[in-house]
Design an enzyme around this catalytic site. Structure first.
Site, PDB file in Angstrom:
ATOM      1  N   THR A  17     -28.680 -11.485  75.021  1.00 28.98           N
ATOM      2  CA  THR A  17     -27.615 -10.437  75.442  1.00 28.98           C
ATOM      3  C   THR A  17     -26.150 -10.580  75.421  1.00 28.98           C
ATOM      4  O   THR A  17     -25.659  -9.265  74.962  1.00 28.98           O
ATOM      5  CB  THR A  17     -28.247 -10.155  77.057  1.00 28.98           C
ATOM      6  OG1 THR A  17     -30.137  -9.066  76.335  1.00 28.98           O
ATOM      7  CG2 THR A  17     -28.141  -8.165  76.919  1.00 28.98           C
ATOM      8  N   SER A  62     -33.063 -16.050  73.175  1.00 26.60           N
ATOM      9  CA  SER A  62     -33.687 -17.579  72.564  1.00 26.60           C
ATOM     10  C   SER A  62     -35.688 -17.500  73.707  1.00 26.60           C
ATOM     11  O   SER A  62     -35.781 -18.637  73.213  1.00 26.60           O
ATOM     12  CB  SER A  62     -33.222 -17.284  75.127  1.00 26.60           C
ATOM     13  OG  SER A  62     -33.473 -16.733  75.504  1.00 26.60           O
ATOM     14  N   SER A  63     -35.827 -16.315  73.112  1.00 23.02           N
ATOM     15  CA  SER A  63     -37.112 -17.039  72.324  1.00 23.02           C
ATOM     16  C   SER A  63     -37.795 -17.672  71.512  1.00 23.02           C
ATOM     17  O   SER A  63     -38.441 -18.362  71.531  1.00 23.02           O
ATOM     18  CB  SER A  63     -38.586 -15.240  72.781  1.00 23.02           C
ATOM     19  OG  SER A  63     -37.999 -14.364  74.022  1.00 23.02           O
ATOM     20  N   ASP A  94     -33.487 -15.363  78.381  1.00 22.55           N
ATOM     21  CA  ASP A  94     -35.124 -15.935  78.970  1.00 22.55           C
ATOM     22  C   ASP A  94     -35.850 -17.218  78.617  1.00 22.55           C
ATOM     23  O   ASP A  94     -36.518 -18.101  79.737  1.00 22.55           O
ATOM     24  CB  ASP A  94     -35.835 -15.695  77.216  1.00 22.55           C
ATOM     25  CG  ASP A  94     -36.157 -13.738  77.613  1.00 22.55           C
ATOM     26  OD1 ASP A  94     -34.996 -13.628  78.693  1.00 22.55           O
ATOM     27  OD2 ASP A  94     -36.177 -13.223  76.667  1.00 22.55           O
ATOM     28  N   THR A 278     -46.665 -27.929  91.192  1.00 29.62           N
ATOM     29  CA  THR A 278     -47.346 -26.970  91.389  1.00 29.62           C
ATOM     30  C   THR A 278     -47.052 -25.974  90.927  1.00 29.62           C
ATOM     31  O   THR A 278     -45.843 -25.354  90.439  1.00 29.62           O
ATOM     32  CB  THR A 278     -46.383 -27.176  92.824  1.00 29.62           C
ATOM     33  OG1 THR A 278     -47.088 -25.981  93.638  1.00 29.62           O
ATOM     34  CG2 THR A 278     -44.506 -27.768  92.946  1.00 29.62           C
TER      35      THR A 278
HETATM   36  N1  ASP Z   1     -34.487 -11.812  75.315  1.00 29.98           N
HETATM   37  C1  ASP Z   1     -32.394 -11.709  75.709  1.00 29.98           C
HETATM   38  C2  ASP Z   1     -33.199 -13.473  75.194  1.00 29.98           C
HETATM   39  O1  ASP Z   1     -33.236 -14.185  75.410  1.00 29.98           O
HETATM   40  C3  ASP Z   1     -32.721 -11.775  76.640  1.00 29.98           C
HETATM   41  C4  ASP Z   1     -31.143 -12.009  77.904  1.00 29.98           C
HETATM   42  O2  ASP Z   1     -30.113 -12.339  76.792  1.00 29.98           O
HETATM   43  O3  ASP Z   1     -30.776 -12.329  78.429  1.00 29.98           O
HETATM   44  O4  ASP Z   1     -32.114 -13.554  74.096  1.00 29.98           O
END
Ligand code: ASP
Length: 344
Positions: A17, A62-63, A94, A278
């Site tokens: 983002t 980042s997914s 993420d 945990t």
């Molecule tokens: N979906 C975005 C990512 O992790 C969210 C972010 O940038 O905070 O790439």
């Protein structure tokens, strides 16, 4: 006396983002050309830091992160290590805690800062948290002590006024600006009017080593009441799964389900590695404290102590890669602190 020179920082943009602006025509978020960063944050020109930027050719959400991207980032830092005083990695929030953990294992012996940051709102929006996160992350990456040595000598995450050890951090909020926590280690620094370096940073002395050969034959099972072990049976196969991380209850407890015990004993006998962490975000595993965890203790399940899930997953990939089939060596690695990720 130490002569002050302008510190050099390399900013690596991987995606997420923070590097986005609203397209005025469509209204949707699109990645901006990172070479134009000064246009979006003119304040950067006023920092007493020589900035160089490097953007991934196709910035990713980042997914999409995986060990090949971690390798790419780690190699970039390693190859440019002597040209810069510090590094800032802009990354989607993420999976940032996974990437920061992974890089701490890939780049051991750091004596310079590698600071991950990102934002919840794009840099091109009025209320963005991205500007403060980026500007302060750069300041931290450039910060030196009186005698000229870097303040931070490890991989860290800077987000919303706090600097955390990367491999101690988890993302805890999908919407709050305070998106990260380091539940079992106090922050390395807190930014207010001044940046207070209150925590202890790592003191490596053995020289920087790059190791990127992670082994992803890892499974992660989170326990819940009613879990049907028949569904998970195929995971307990040492040909495919070299290590299983169990996210257990409280201080490392699990049900005494007969099927579960059978699967586990058989898997351990065949040389599988089981690591017990945990589900709680604070506190630690203490195997044997309750009857419901003494089975683990007796049968060679390893305690993950106070590891976060992110650190447990990346540390296991590292341990399997580093030990190259030597199960005892992998277990030794998992039972000690490699780079400050765990309190044993
Ligand atoms: N979906 C975005 C990512 O992790 C969210 C972010 O940038 O905070 O790439």
């Amino acid at each position: 006396m130490h002569m002050k020179t302008t510190p050099k920082v390399l900013v690596i943009y991987t995606g997420g983002t923070i590097g986005m602006v609203n397209d005025p025509l469509t209204g949707s978020l699109t990645a901006f050309d990172f070479g134009d960063v000064y246009k979006h944050i003119p304040e950067l020109a006023r920092l007493n830091v020589e900035l160089t930027t490097h953007a991934f050719p196709h910035p990713i959400d980042s997914s999409e992160m995986n060990p090949l991207w971690w390798k790419e980032m780690a190699e970039l830092v390693y190859n440019k290590y002597h040209d810069f005083d510090g590094f800032v990695i802009l990354h989607g929030s993420d999976t940032m805690a996974f990437s920061a953990s992974a890089l701490s294992f890939m780049l051991q012996g750091l004596t310079k800062p590698v600071i991950f940051t990102g934002s919840q709102l794009p840099i091109g929006t009025i209320r963005t948290d991205g500007k403060e996160n980026l500007v302060t992350a750069i300041e931290i990456a450039a910060a030196k002590t009186e005698n000229g040595s870097p303040r931070i000598r490890e991989v860290a995450i800077y987000f919303e006024y706090s600097l955390y050890r990367g491999n101690r951090t988890s993302k805890v909020s999908a919407s709050s600006f305070e998106a990260f926590r380091s539940p079992n280690l106090r922050p390395l620094a807190v930014a207010g009017v001044h940046i207070d370096y209150t925590g202890e940073t790592i003191n490596a002395s053995s020289g920087l080593e790059l190791f990127t050969d992670f082994d992803t034959s890892v499974a992660l099972i989170k326990l819940f009441p009613g879990l049907n072990w028949n569904i998970y049976e195929s995971l307990f196969d040492t040909e495919k799964t070299k290590a299983i991380i169990l996210e257990t209850y409280g201080s490392g407890n699990a049900p005494s389900d007969k099927k579960f015990h059978e699967l586990l004993l058989n898997y351990l006998e065949k040389g599988g590695i089981v690591l017990n962490i945990t589900q709680c975000s604070t506190g630690r595993v203490e195997q044997g404290k309750y009857e419901t965890s003494s089975f683990f203790e007796k049968n060679g399940v390893l305690s993950g102590f106070d590891l976060t899930t992110e650190a447990a997953v990346t540390k296991t990939m590292y341990a399997l890669g580093k030990s190259a089939g030597n199960v005892e060596l992998a277990k030794d690695i998992l039972q000690k602190s490699v780079c400050g990720e765990v309190t044993v």
